[in-house]
Design a protein around this motif. Structure first.
Motif, short mmCIF file in Angstrom:
data_model
loop_
_atom_site.label_atom_id
_atom_site.label_comp_id
_atom_site.label_asym_id
_atom_site.label_seq_id
_atom_site.Cartn_x
_atom_site.Cartn_y
_atom_site.Cartn_z
N LYS A 78 0.83 -1.21 0.00
CA LYS A 78 0.00 0.00 0.00
C LYS A 78 0.87 1.26 0.00
CE LYS A 78 -4.21 -1.77 2.18
NZ LYS A 78 -5.08 -1.74 3.37
N GLU A 79 2.00 1.21 0.71
CA GLU A 79 2.85 2.40 0.81
C GLU A 79 3.74 2.61 -0.42
OE1 GLU A 79 5.14 2.61 4.39
OE2 GLU A 79 6.19 4.44 3.76
N TYR A 80 4.29 1.48 -0.96
CA TYR A 80 5.30 1.63 -2.02
C TYR A 80 4.80 1.24 -3.41
CZ TYR A 80 8.66 2.35 1.73
OH TYR A 80 9.34 2.86 2.80
N GLY A 81 3.59 0.65 -3.50
CA GLY A 81 3.09 0.25 -4.81
C GLY A 81 3.68 -1.06 -5.27
N ALA A 82 3.68 -1.27 -6.59
CA ALA A 82 4.04 -2.58 -7.13
C ALA A 82 5.27 -2.56 -8.04
CB ALA A 82 2.86 -3.17 -7.91
N GLU A 83 5.88 -1.39 -8.23
CA GLU A 83 7.00 -1.32 -9.16
C GLU A 83 8.25 -1.97 -8.55
OE1 GLU A 83 6.78 -0.43 -12.29
OE2 GLU A 83 4.64 -0.12 -11.90
N ARG A 84 8.78 -2.97 -9.23
CA ARG A 84 10.02 -3.69 -8.86
C ARG A 84 9.91 -4.41 -7.51
NH1 ARG A 84 13.67 -0.29 -7.97
NH2 ARG A 84 12.71 1.65 -8.71
N ILE A 85 8.71 -4.67 -7.05
CA ILE A 85 8.50 -5.40 -5.80
C ILE A 85 7.89 -6.76 -6.11
CG2 ILE A 85 6.98 -5.51 -3.77
CD1 ILE A 85 7.51 -2.58 -3.29
N PHE A 86 8.40 -7.83 -5.48
CA PHE A 86 7.71 -9.11 -5.55
C PHE A 86 7.95 -9.91 -4.28
CE2 PHE A 86 11.42 -11.58 -6.87
CZ PHE A 86 12.13 -10.75 -7.72
N ILE A 87 7.16 -10.99 -4.12
CA ILE A 87 7.19 -11.78 -2.89
C ILE A 87 7.51 -13.23 -3.18
CG2 ILE A 87 5.57 -10.25 -1.70
CD1 ILE A 87 3.38 -12.33 -2.19
N ASP A 88 8.00 -13.92 -2.15
CA ASP A 88 8.29 -15.35 -2.26
C ASP A 88 8.11 -15.98 -0.89
OD1 ASP A 88 11.03 -15.41 -0.81
OD2 ASP A 88 11.35 -13.87 -2.34
N ASN A 148 -8.16 -8.65 -0.77
CA ASN A 148 -9.19 -8.37 0.25
C ASN A 148 -8.97 -7.04 0.97
OD1 ASN A 148 -10.51 -10.76 -0.34
ND2 ASN A 148 -9.42 -11.93 1.23
N SER A 149 -7.73 -6.55 0.92
CA SER A 149 -7.44 -5.27 1.59
C SER A 149 -7.60 -4.08 0.65
CB SER A 149 -6.02 -5.29 2.16
OG SER A 149 -5.08 -5.25 1.10
N GLY A 150 -8.00 -4.36 -0.60
CA GLY A 150 -8.27 -3.27 -1.53
C GLY A 150 -7.17 -2.97 -2.53
N ILE A 151 -6.07 -3.71 -2.50
CA ILE A 151 -5.03 -3.52 -3.51
C ILE A 151 -5.54 -4.05 -4.85
CG2 ILE A 151 -2.67 -4.16 -4.17
CD1 ILE A 151 -2.02 -4.30 -1.18
N SER A 152 -5.27 -3.33 -5.92
CA SER A 152 -5.87 -3.67 -7.21
C SER A 152 -5.34 -5.00 -7.76
CB SER A 152 -5.58 -2.56 -8.22
OG SER A 152 -4.21 -2.58 -8.59
N LYS A 153 -6.14 -5.62 -8.62
CA LYS A 153 -5.72 -6.87 -9.26
C LYS A 153 -4.42 -6.67 -10.05
CE LYS A 153 -10.23 -9.10 -9.86
NZ LYS A 153 -11.23 -9.59 -10.86
#
Length: 294
Positions: A203-213, A235-240
């Motif tokens: 929510k704070e930093y967005g989706a650019e160059r971020i991923f999870i594992d 479910n927390s409102g972050i876009s698809k």
């Protein structure tokens, strides 16, 4: 669809593969790891690396998941200099294998001189083989180790777009993003970095160059962390669109620089469990399934 771009599947069960496939995981990346106890010989390391480019690829394929790996000397074992020297000699034999998408996971654990020596040598290997780098950042004194790692990568002439800095948390994310690196987060049950905290970071930093594992291994860990966290984000409102980037697209873009992974790889994920790898199957008397029946 999801990608888990850091998971140690050789330590997991076939039930995990089945559950991940049912949850929508289409591809995994397995970096070289330590055993949980000291290795006594380079031969066990050689056999382990051979399994990452052989048997484990086959095992994943039997559940419709594409398996890729990163090859490297991990930071814990860099502190055994005799072993490290022997491992460095065999790494080039594996870095050119099919399905190897990075040098990794490499970096710092206790931040010793030997860890730095073998980090630097492996960055040069990454340049030689034109592969991205998967970096393990230390769990203790994380900020110091993360900043030092980025300094060393730049000293060796690596472009930040070629380097994935993993195991980030709230203390490192801002500086890693600002310096242009891929910024990965390992999600552990209850400790270090959890799914709820990851939602706040997205929510704070967005989706650019971020991923999870998940970094799921032989310890307490959850191979379903990526799909579970994706659902929590939605479910927390972050876009698809943002969830798709964080749980799939960004990892694909980071590692496709290797030339060894592309989306078309899993367009046909058909499998037949009657197939064998060097005479062995994943079955123990069960009826073989085909993807058309699963």
């Amino acid at each position: 669809m999801f990608i888990d771009p850091h998971i140690h599947m050789s330590a997991r069960t076939t039930d995990d593969y089945q559950a991940m496939a049912e949850a929508g995981v289409v591809a995994v990346i397995e970096p070289a790891f330590w055993l949980g106890q000291p290795r006594t010989s380079v031969d066990s390391y050689r056999d382990y690396l051979a399994s990452l480019v052989g048997w484990e690829r086959f095992r994943a394929s039997q559940f419709g998941i594409k398996h890729y790996c990163a090859i490297g000397l991990n930071s814990k074992e860099a502190n055994n200099e005799a072993l490290a020297e022997a491992v460095m000699a065999v790494l080039p034999l594996f870095l050119a294998k099919e399905g190897v998408v990075a040098v990794g996971e490499i970096g710092f654990d206790e931040q010793t001189a030997l860890e730095e020596k073998y980090l630097r040598l492996q960055l040069e290997l990454a340049k030689q083989f034109e592969l991205p780098v998967m970096v393990h950042t230390p769990h203790r004194d994380k900020i110091k180790g993360t900043l030092l790692t980025m300094d060393i990568c730049e000293e060796h002439g690596l472009d930040p777009s070629q380097v994935i800095i993993d195991h980030n948390n709230e203390t490192t994310v801002k500086q890693v993003l600002e310096r242009g690196y891929w910024t990965a987060f390992t999600l552990y049950p209850q400790t270090k970095m959890g799914s709820e905290r990851m939602v706040n970071i997205a929510k704070e930093y967005g989706a650019e160059r971020i991923f999870i594992d998940s970094s799921a291994d032989w310890g307490v860990s959850d191979p379903m962390s990526v799909p579970k966290t994706a659902n929590l984000m939605l479910n927390s409102g972050i876009s698809k669109e943002e969830v798709h980037k964080i749980c799939y697209q960004n990892a694909l873009e980071a590692y496709c620089q290797s030339g060894q992974i592309e989306e078309s790889d899993w367009q046909d994920a058909s499998f037949d469990q009657a197939e064998l790898f060097e005479g062995n199957s994943v079955l123990r008397g069960q009826k073989p399934l085909k993807s058309s029946e699963a």
